[in-house]
Design an enzyme around this catalytic site. Structure first.
Site, mmCIF file in Angstrom:
data_model
loop_
_atom_site.group_PDB
_atom_site.id
_atom_site.type_symbol
_atom_site.label_atom_id
_atom_site.label_comp_id
_atom_site.label_asym_id
_atom_site.label_seq_id
_atom_site.Cartn_x
_atom_site.Cartn_y
_atom_site.Cartn_z
ATOM 1 N N SER A 57 0.765 -1.127 0.049
ATOM 2 C CA SER A 57 0.034 -0.091 0.104
ATOM 3 C C SER A 57 0.900 1.093 0.103
ATOM 4 O O SER A 57 1.740 1.588 -0.881
ATOM 5 C CB SER A 57 -1.062 -0.054 1.207
ATOM 6 N N ASP B 241 -8.834 -5.416 -5.153
ATOM 7 C CA ASP B 241 -8.203 -4.277 -4.793
ATOM 8 C C ASP B 241 -8.675 -3.007 -5.708
ATOM 9 O O ASP B 241 -8.429 -3.254 -6.824
ATOM 10 C CB ASP B 241 -6.904 -4.324 -4.690
#
Length: 329
Positions: free
Chosen positions: A173, A272
């Site tokens: 991330s 995602d």
């Protein structure tokens, strides 16, 4: 500041977290508690260290190294946690469990970096801390330099057991974004003792851009969390949402052929929201003429950083094995 005013919401980044006027960050889902290091873990010992006045880390050493007389040197993995540059920690229980398993299974020394976070420390503070952590790791490659350095305290787990020809960086991330930017910087600037990054793992990276991308909604892009969060964590960013730090394939970005490593693994998750941008990153690296070896891994049926949210799941175990394969290759 008045206590009532201090608890007024300054920034709403739902569904992830709120930021109040007193600069406190409140996650909207229960965050994992912090966990102490595990010096007596049966597979991987760990301890907390200070790299500098602004940067700390948790370092992991496979237990076999401490209980045998082997002279085998181990790969070194520098890891950057996620959390939108506002949250997350190297010391969270989930990160600790994931890195413990990864260090044990890959038989590598892992250094999980605790970097400074917004809003107390806006970007580029996190980039600076993580680059300093890499320099600190590289400073151990020559014993003489470790003993005479005035910048860093030496760490015997690295100097005694680390193989500085096998240095890897990884992140998820926001940490995946950091990993990319660190490896780009390593392509421009030398590290101490001639150390080079052998491989990088860019996982579920927070990449963004100034307009809708892929299957993004056509309208409202400026108000999406990805847009607002970047403007908040890096208010002085010269290129805004198309700066190379957040949009590495965008207009005016330096060529990805400048990546300062020999191998790259790009990881995505099927569900995602950042999947398409990470896939574009992978394709852009291939198109750049970079001379290294780029690999791709997709976790089917999983969402953003699932392996940190559920570090003992079957999917996480599969992903760890993929990372291990990359490190051991």
């Amino acid at each position: 500041m008045d206590s009532t005013a201090a608890r007024e919401i300054a920034h709403d980044f739902s569904p992830f977290f709120l930021i109040y006027k007193d600069n406190t960050v409140e996650p909207l889902t229960a965050p994992p508690p912090h966990a102490p290091p595990s010096p007596s873990d049966p597979t991987t010992a760990s301890k907390d260290i200070a790299i500098s006045s602004s940067t700390a880390a948790r370092i992991y050493l496979p237990k076999a190294t401490t209980t045998t007389t082997t002279t085998q040197k181990l790969p070194i993995l520098l890891y950057f946690h996620g959390g939108g540059f506002c949250a997350g920690s190297a010391f969270s229980a989930n990160t600790h469990r994931f890195i413990t398993a990864l260090s044990s299974q890959s038989n590598s020394i892992a250094v999980s970096v605790e970097y400074r976070l917004a809003p107390k420390h806006f970007l580029p503070a996190a980039y600076d801390d993580c680059w300093s952590a890499l320099q600190w790791v590289a400073s151990h490659a020559a014993a003489a330099n470790v003993n005479t350095s005035k910048l860093y305290e030496p760490e015997p787990w690295l100097s005694d057991h680390g193989d500085f020809t096998r240095v890897f960086i990884a992140g998820d991330s926001a940490g995946g974004n950091i990993a990319h930017n660190i490896v780009m910087k390593a392509g421009r600037e030398n590290l101490p003792n001639g150390v080079r990054i052998l491989g990088a793992i860019v996982s579920h990276a927070y990449f963004w851009n100034s307009g809708p991308f892929g299957t993004d909604p056509v309208s409202g892009h400026e108000e999406r969390v990805g847009s607002r969060l970047w403007r908040f964590v890096y208010p002085s960013c010269p290129g805004g949402l198309d700066d190379p730090t957040i949009n590495p394939w965008g207009p005016g970005a330096p060529s990805l052929a400048g990546l300062g490593c020999l191998r790259l693994l790009v990881c995505v998750a099927e569900k995602d929201p950042l999947r398409e941008r990470n896939l574009r990153y992978y394709e852009a690296v291939k198109e750049s003429g970079w001379r290294g070896e780029v690999e791709f891994y997709e976790a089917k049926g999983e969402g953003h950083v699932f392996h940190i949210a559920e570090p003992e799941s079957d999917s996480t175990e599969i992903m760890i094995k993929r990372w291990v394969s990359f490190i051991r290759k």
